[in-house]
Design a protein around this motif. Structure first.
Motif, PDB file in Angstrom:
ATOM      1  N   UNK A 443       6.156 -13.070  10.905  1.00 38.99           N
ATOM      2  CA  UNK A 443       4.945 -13.885  11.071  1.00 38.99           C
ATOM      3  C   UNK A 443       4.936 -14.572  12.421  1.00 38.99           C
ATOM      4  N   UNK A 444       4.032 -14.139  13.275  1.00 36.29           N
ATOM      5  CA  UNK A 444       3.822 -14.723  14.606  1.00 36.29           C
ATOM      6  C   UNK A 444       2.444 -15.359  14.564  1.00 36.29           C
ATOM      7  N   UNK A 445       2.359 -16.697  14.470  1.00 35.44           N
ATOM      8  CA  UNK A 445       1.090 -17.371  14.141  1.00 35.44           C
ATOM      9  C   UNK A 445      -0.078 -17.003  15.041  1.00 35.44           C
ATOM     10  N   UNK A 446       0.165 -16.825  16.343  1.00 34.86           N
ATOM     11  CA  UNK A 446      -0.945 -16.550  17.256  1.00 34.86           C
ATOM     12  C   UNK A 446      -1.553 -15.170  17.054  1.00 34.86           C
ATOM     13  N   UNK A 447      -0.829 -14.264  16.412  1.00 37.99           N
ATOM     14  CA  UNK A 447      -1.301 -12.885  16.291  1.00 37.99           C
ATOM     15  C   UNK A 447      -1.406 -12.390  14.855  1.00 37.99           C
ATOM     16  N   UNK A 448      -0.735 -13.051  13.941  1.00 38.17           N
ATOM     17  CA  UNK A 448      -0.653 -12.528  12.587  1.00 38.17           C
ATOM     18  C   UNK A 448      -1.909 -12.714  11.764  1.00 38.17           C
ATOM     19  N   UNK A 449      -2.046 -11.924  10.678  1.00 38.09           N
ATOM     20  CA  UNK A 449      -3.201 -12.058   9.791  1.00 38.09           C
ATOM     21  C   UNK A 449      -3.143 -13.343   8.976  1.00 38.09           C
ATOM     22  N   UNK A 450      -4.277 -13.657   8.338  1.00 27.79           N
ATOM     23  CA  UNK A 450      -4.362 -14.879   7.526  1.00 27.79           C
ATOM     24  C   UNK A 450      -3.774 -14.680   6.139  1.00 27.79           C
ATOM     25  N   UNK A 451      -3.748 -13.452   5.663  1.00 25.95           N
ATOM     26  CA  UNK A 451      -3.095 -13.119   4.401  1.00 25.95           C
ATOM     27  C   UNK A 451      -2.342 -11.805   4.596  1.00 25.95           C
ATOM     28  N   UNK A 452      -1.089 -11.774   4.215  1.00 25.93           N
ATOM     29  CA  UNK A 452      -0.279 -10.557   4.234  1.00 25.93           C
ATOM     30  C   UNK A 452      -0.121 -10.083   2.797  1.00 25.93           C
ATOM     31  N   UNK A 453      -0.321  -8.810   2.580  1.00 21.37           N
ATOM     32  CA  UNK A 453      -0.248  -8.239   1.233  1.00 21.37           C
ATOM     33  C   UNK A 453       0.820  -7.150   1.202  1.00 21.37           C
ATOM     34  N   UNK A 454       1.703  -7.216   0.224  1.00 17.64           N
ATOM     35  CA  UNK A 454       2.734  -6.200   0.032  1.00 17.64           C
ATOM     36  C   UNK A 454       2.362  -5.376  -1.200  1.00 17.64           C
ATOM     37  N   UNK A 455       2.272  -4.087  -1.021  1.00 18.09           N
ATOM     38  CA  UNK A 455       1.963  -3.201  -2.139  1.00 18.09           C
ATOM     39  C   UNK A 455       3.230  -2.875  -2.940  1.00 18.09           C
ATOM     40  N   UNK A 456       3.039  -2.399  -4.140  1.00 17.55           N
ATOM     41  CA  UNK A 456       4.166  -1.935  -4.937  1.00 17.55           C
ATOM     42  C   UNK A 456       4.745  -0.662  -4.315  1.00 17.55           C
ATOM     43  N   UNK A 457       6.000  -0.343  -4.633  1.00 14.45           N
ATOM     44  CA  UNK A 457       6.622   0.829  -4.011  1.00 14.45           C
ATOM     45  C   UNK A 457       5.827   2.115  -4.229  1.00 14.45           C
ATOM     46  N   UNK A 458       5.782   2.919  -3.176  1.00 16.52           N
ATOM     47  CA  UNK A 458       5.221   4.277  -3.174  1.00 16.52           C
ATOM     48  C   UNK A 458       3.698   4.328  -3.205  1.00 16.52           C
ATOM     49  N   UNK A 459       3.016   3.211  -3.035  1.00 16.99           N
ATOM     50  CA  UNK A 459       1.545   3.237  -2.947  1.00 16.99           C
ATOM     51  C   UNK A 459       1.128   3.295  -1.490  1.00 16.99           C
ATOM     52  N   UNK A 460       0.158   4.165  -1.207  1.00 21.72           N
ATOM     53  CA  UNK A 460      -0.282   4.386   0.167  1.00 21.72           C
ATOM     54  C   UNK A 460      -1.793   4.462   0.257  1.00 21.72           C
ATOM     55  N   UNK A 461      -2.338   4.016   1.399  1.00 22.79           N
ATOM     56  CA  UNK A 461      -3.720   4.318   1.749  1.00 22.79           C
ATOM     57  C   UNK A 461      -3.751   5.729   2.347  1.00 22.79           C
ATOM     58  N   UNK A 462      -4.919   6.335   2.326  1.00 21.18           N
ATOM     59  CA  UNK A 462      -5.063   7.667   2.919  1.00 21.18           C
ATOM     60  C   UNK A 462      -5.197   8.746   1.864  1.00 21.18           C
ATOM     61  N   UNK A 463      -5.899   9.810   2.226  1.00 21.33           N
ATOM     62  CA  UNK A 463      -6.185  10.883   1.274  1.00 21.33           C
ATOM     63  C   UNK A 463      -5.184  12.026   1.322  1.00 21.33           C
ATOM     64  N   UNK A 464      -4.347  12.054   2.343  1.00 24.90           N
ATOM     65  CA  UNK A 464      -3.372  13.142   2.462  1.00 24.90           C
ATOM     66  C   UNK A 464      -2.158  12.661   3.239  1.00 24.90           C
ATOM     67  N   UNK A 465      -1.102  13.474   3.208  1.00 22.93           N
ATOM     68  CA  UNK A 465       0.102  13.136   3.954  1.00 22.93           C
ATOM     69  C   UNK A 465       0.801  11.903   3.413  1.00 22.93           C
ATOM     70  N   UNK A 466       1.567  11.263   4.276  1.00 20.82           N
ATOM     71  CA  UNK A 466       2.310  10.074   3.864  1.00 20.82           C
ATOM     72  C   UNK A 466       2.404   9.094   5.023  1.00 20.82           C
ATOM     73  N   UNK A 467       3.051   7.953   4.781  1.00 23.12           N
ATOM     74  CA  UNK A 467       3.154   6.941   5.820  1.00 23.12           C
ATOM     75  C   UNK A 467       4.357   6.044   5.542  1.00 23.12           C
ATOM     76  N   UNK A 468       4.405   4.938   6.244  1.00 24.14           N
ATOM     77  CA  UNK A 468       5.507   3.986   6.174  1.00 24.14           C
ATOM     78  C   UNK A 468       4.946   2.610   6.492  1.00 24.14           C
ATOM     79  N   UNK A 469       5.797   1.616   6.521  1.00 30.25           N
ATOM     80  CA  UNK A 469       5.345   0.258   6.831  1.00 30.25           C
ATOM     81  C   UNK A 469       5.818  -0.775   5.834  1.00 30.25           C
TER      82      UNK A 469
END
Length: 541
Positions: A443-469
């Protein structure tokens, strides 16, 4: 004449004082002449074990001869390219480095920016007046910066990668150069932050058009070039379509290794009075991994070919510096990757795909229902939100109230694990678990979002492929290997962070630790070097 006798009398009477004043006899300290800091983008830790029997090159050497840390993590959130590469040689985390992601919303300009874009610079090496990239958003020093300041110009520091951020962020603000690839032509480029034109040897390298030598080439599994089915056949015409596919092949890593050899040779790295640092990030593994996921046969083939290209690179570095004793190699990854959701579901594992538009619409609807009409969310970063502060002031509501309502709305969704509001993070509230700590470190106050959300394991946005983060082990657990010089073979089970790399190298080089460092010295690596000074093991971690 009488005055001349006094020092003689003093020396006879107090001989030990002169002994104490003399510096103790010590062996000359052998520092590395050349350090290669290697990141293999999206190279999960388990790639070092799953495919180990097929490794015969650089990875094989490092795993069997080097210092191997089997519980190393990118100890922050989000686990993405920019944050991982910044942490690597700053020893810092996003909360202090300022590099909070690949991109973020910049309230001053009212737009989303990348971690290294810099409108005050232009690209060097391509036609046109294209905006360049630089480390100006990095607010701490790197190992290379400290080397430059301590060694007073005797050290060269250069970063290379396919990606601009992966070349720029590890090498730092004072680097002699950073080189990356133009995504349309495949040419090696830099920016005016470093130089006004490319050096002659880089221009010569570009004249060879190495990236275009694979036009129409089929990528076959190793050993099946004559009888197998290709993983892919590249387009026959140059351009963005070709480059986007070429970036997913081992040929991209091959080109980067060739560039690394050219840089070492023509810059005479490892042959001067000081220690030189070359940072190298292999990006093809990441481009491929996003498309096919960690369980695909293409990833295994890519990993085995990466082992081979690393073997070639290590041999070149040893030759360049005049022997293995003069080289120190460190290898890690900037992050891991999640399995493809469909593959996981076939295994009866949890997870799935999320609809980002639906996710944002539900949070926006909750805010409108509570506080009135308006576009409350003006930008996102990963799964977090930036709110319109002018609208909040106009509606005369507290920012903390808007944060709480958005967090509550997100928590109602079945795939959300936890949320953190800006107000909570500023107060350091609710920091109780490892994931909490990862978020606080980011969390870097000058740049960070107002709410951070952590998803449950193995859930991803996107219709194909995979990601990280995510902060989960499949994204944070990465290799950490040291090889060469005085490094002794050890397999360590200590829990360590990639933030430990920079202070360890700084201790070996006897330079100041980078300014934002939060890591610790890894005694298994540093002690053999430090023992040259004291004769005792004083670097235990």
């Amino acid at each position: 004449m009488r005055r001349c006798a006094l020092p003689v009398l003093f020396a006879v009477t107090f001989p030990n004082l002169f002994a104490l004043a003399a510096p103790p006899a010590t062996k000359p300290i052998r520092r590395p002449k050349l350090i290669l800091a290697i990141a293999v983008d999206q190279f999960r830790y388990d790639y070092t074990t799953r495919f180990r029997e097929r490794y015969t090159g650089g990875l094989a050497a490092m795993l069997s001869e080097g210092a191997v840390f089997i519980d190393a993590h990118q100890d922050h959130f989000p686990t993405v390219t920019a944050t991982g590469h910044a942490t690597f040689l700053t020893g810092s985390v996003p909360a202090t480095s300022g590099i909070i992601g690949n991109e973020w919303y910049d309230r001053a300009s009212g737009k989303t920016i990348s971690s290294v874009e810099d409108a005050s610079t232009t690209l060097v090496g391509v036609e046109g007046n294209k905006e360049g990239s630089s480390p100006h958003n990095l607010v701490v020093s790197t190992l290379g910066d400290e080397m430059k300041m301590s060694h007073r110009g005797t050290s060269k520091v250069i970063g290379i990668s396919m990606k601009d951020r992966a070349a720029i962020l590890p090498s730092g603000r004072m680097a002699d150069a950073a080189y990356w690839l133009d995504g349309e032509s495949g040419a090696v480029v830099s920016s005016t932050w470093y130089q006004q034109q490319l050096p002659a040897y880089v221009r010569s390298f570009n004249d060879e058009k190495t990236a275009l030598k694979s036009l129409g080439v089929a990528w076959y599994p190793l050993g099946q070039e004559k009888s197998g089915t290709p993983f892919m056949t590249l387009p026959t015409a140059p351009g963005k379509a070709y480059m986007s596919k070429w970036e997913e092949t081992p040929y991209a890593n091959d080109m980067l290794e060739e560039l690394a050899e050219r840089v070492m040779h023509d810059e005479h790295m490892g042959q001067g009075n000081g220690t030189d640092l070359l940072t190298i990030s292999f990006s093809a593994n990441d481009h491929l991994g996003h498309a096919v996921g960690p369980d695909a046969p293409e990833v295994e083939d890519m990993s085995v070919r990466t082992d081979r290209v690393l073997g070639k690179l290590l041999a070149a570095a040893v030759k360049q510096a005049g022997g293995r004793e003069n080289v120190l190699i460190v290898l890690t990854a900037d992050h891991g990757v999640s399995p493809v959701p469909e593959v996981n579901m076939q295994r009866k594992m949890p997870g799935g795909r999320m609809d980002k538009a639906d996710y944002l619409a539900k949070v926006e609807a909750a805010l409108e229902a509570k506080f009135g009409e308006g576009k409350w969310i003006i930008a996102t970063q990963e799964s977090g939100f930036y709110f319109d502060r002018d609208l909040i002031a106009q509606k005369k509501v507290k920012e903390s109230a808007v944060e709480d309502e958005a967090a509550a709305a997100a928590m109602k969704m079945p795939y959300v694990a936890r949320t953190y509001t800006r107000t909570q993070l500023l107060r350091h509230d609710a920091m109780q678990s490892q994931i909490d700590e990862y978020v606080a470190r980011s969390f870097y106050p000058e740049r960070g979002p107002d709410v951070i959300v952590i998803m449950k394991p193995y859930y991803l946005f996107g219709k194909s492929g995979t990601s990280h983060g995510s902060p989960y082990d499949y994204d944070s657990h990465v290799p950490l290997l040291f090889w060469g010089g005085n490094v002794k073979h050890v397999v360590s089970t200590k829990l360590v962070g990639i933030s430990d790399v920079a202070p360890t190298l700084a201790a070996i080089l006897q330079v100041e630790t980078p300014s934002g460092n939060v890591g610790h010295i890894l005694g298994d690596v540093a002690a053999p070097y430090l023992e040259q000074r004291s004769g005792s093991n004083e670097a235990k971690h």
